[in-house]
Design a protein around this motif. Structure first.
Motif, PDB file in Angstrom:
ATOM      1  N   GLY A  17       0.818  -1.217   0.000  1.00 29.95           N
ATOM      2  CA  GLY A  17       0.000   0.000   0.000  1.00 29.95           C
ATOM      3  C   GLY A  17       0.844   1.256   0.000  1.00 29.95           C
ATOM      4  N   ILE A  18       1.925   1.253   0.768  1.00 25.07           N
ATOM      5  CA  ILE A  18       2.820   2.416   0.802  1.00 25.07           C
ATOM      6  C   ILE A  18       3.478   2.616  -0.562  1.00 25.07           C
ATOM      7  CG2 ILE A  18       4.983   3.295   1.774  1.00 25.07           C
ATOM      8  CD1 ILE A  18       4.054   2.129   4.468  1.00 25.07           C
ATOM      9  N   ALA A  19       3.869   1.510  -1.196  1.00 25.45           N
ATOM     10  CA  ALA A  19       4.482   1.611  -2.532  1.00 25.45           C
ATOM     11  C   ALA A  19       3.511   2.241  -3.522  1.00 25.45           C
ATOM     12  CB  ALA A  19       4.923   0.227  -3.010  1.00 25.45           C
ATOM     13  N   MET A  60      -2.621   8.566  -0.449  1.00 26.49           N
ATOM     14  CA  MET A  60      -2.560   7.613   0.660  1.00 26.49           C
ATOM     15  C   MET A  60      -3.741   6.652   0.672  1.00 26.49           C
ATOM     16  SD  MET A  60       0.253   7.815   2.125  1.00 26.49           S
ATOM     17  CE  MET A  60       0.019   6.825   3.582  1.00 26.49           C
ATOM     18  N   VAL A  61      -4.788   6.938  -0.099  1.00 26.77           N
ATOM     19  CA  VAL A  61      -5.942   6.058  -0.148  1.00 26.77           C
ATOM     20  C   VAL A  61      -5.556   4.666  -0.656  1.00 26.77           C
ATOM     21  CG1 VAL A  61      -6.748   6.622  -2.483  1.00 26.77           C
ATOM     22  CG2 VAL A  61      -8.391   6.008  -0.710  1.00 26.77           C
ATOM     23  N   TYR A  62      -4.457   4.554  -1.408  1.00 28.26           N
ATOM     24  CA  TYR A  62      -4.020   3.267  -1.943  1.00 28.26           C
ATOM     25  C   TYR A  62      -3.533   2.326  -0.833  1.00 28.26           C
ATOM     26  CZ  TYR A  62      -4.476   5.084  -6.630  1.00 28.26           C
ATOM     27  OH  TYR A  62      -4.978   5.604  -7.788  1.00 28.26           O
ATOM     28  N   LEU A  63      -3.133   2.891   0.297  1.00 27.20           N
ATOM     29  CA  LEU A  63      -2.718   2.050   1.423  1.00 27.20           C
ATOM     30  C   LEU A  63      -3.885   1.175   1.862  1.00 27.20           C
ATOM     31  CD1 LEU A  63      -0.713   1.208   3.612  1.00 27.20           C
ATOM     32  CD2 LEU A  63      -1.501   3.140   4.966  1.00 27.20           C
ATOM     33  N   GLY A  66      -3.382  -1.966  -0.643  1.00 28.75           N
ATOM     34  CA  GLY A  66      -2.397  -2.665   0.181  1.00 28.75           C
ATOM     35  C   GLY A  66      -2.986  -3.646   1.172  1.00 28.75           C
ATOM     36  N   LEU A  67      -3.886  -3.181   2.024  1.00 27.75           N
ATOM     37  CA  LEU A  67      -4.426  -4.049   3.069  1.00 27.75           C
ATOM     38  C   LEU A  67      -5.253  -5.209   2.519  1.00 27.75           C
ATOM     39  CD1 LEU A  67      -5.240  -1.469   5.879  1.00 27.75           C
ATOM     40  CD2 LEU A  67      -3.249  -2.948   5.633  1.00 27.75           C
TER      41      LEU A  67
END
Length: 173
Positions: free
Chosen positions: A120-122, A130-133, A137-138
């Motif tokens: 998610g950070i990548a 940051m919504v991609y985290l 990601g999760l």
């Protein structure tokens, strides 16, 4: 206490049973009955297997502790959970036995932390949001953890290391 000899020369002991202690199914006792039933199922599964002396002594010690318990129902519930956890930890450490879905539960959370957060950070750094985290990601970490756990559970089943019991208590393995 029944002690028999294993073909390989190991002492095999019988696992004791838990006394019911008058646990009913009233609304007040539902949680206590549930944890008692879970521990009783675990003991039943262990009784079906040939357990070495050291492990059987540890399990029987926990059973004796519950059978001799004389506190309140709330304290009994805590003692049963603690004994179940101690037994799960002991049989995993000494015999590598696990309940159903043990690895799936533990790897689900581990997948989110180990794979999901970095993934998610990548994506968040790549796209500047940051919504991609949380959005990528999760969930992907959960899926990866679930798959790895599922594979490990199947492997434990094939190797005969999986107990035919499911428990909420992971024994902090």
């Amino acid at each position: 206490m029944v002690v028999a000899c294993h073909p390989l020369g190991k002492k095999v002991m019988e696992i004791q049973s838990i006394q019911n202690k008058g646990i009913g199914v009233s609304k007040r006792d539902k949680e206590l009955a549930r944890v008692w039933q879970a521990l009783n199922q675990l003991i039943g599964e262990l009784q079906k297997r040939e357990i070495s002396g050291e492990v059987a002594e540890g399990v029987n010690g926990e059973v004796e502790r519950i059978n001799a318990f004389s506190g309140s129902r709330k304290e009994l519930r805590k003692a049963i959970r603690r004994s179940e956890s101690n037994i799960l930890r002991l049989i995993y450490k000494k015999l590598k036995l696990v309940p159903k879905n043990q690895y799936q539960r533990s790897w689900l959370a581990m997948g989110m932390g180990v794979f999901g957060v970095p993934l998610g950070i990548a994506f968040a750094l790549l796209f500047g949001e940051m919504v991609y985290l949380a959005a990528i990601g999760l969930p992907w970490g959960m899926v990866i953890g679930w798959v790895v756990g599922n594979i490990k559970d199947r492997q434990a089943y094939k190797e005969g290391r999986q107990l035919n019991v499911e428990t909420e208590n992971d024994g902090s393995m």
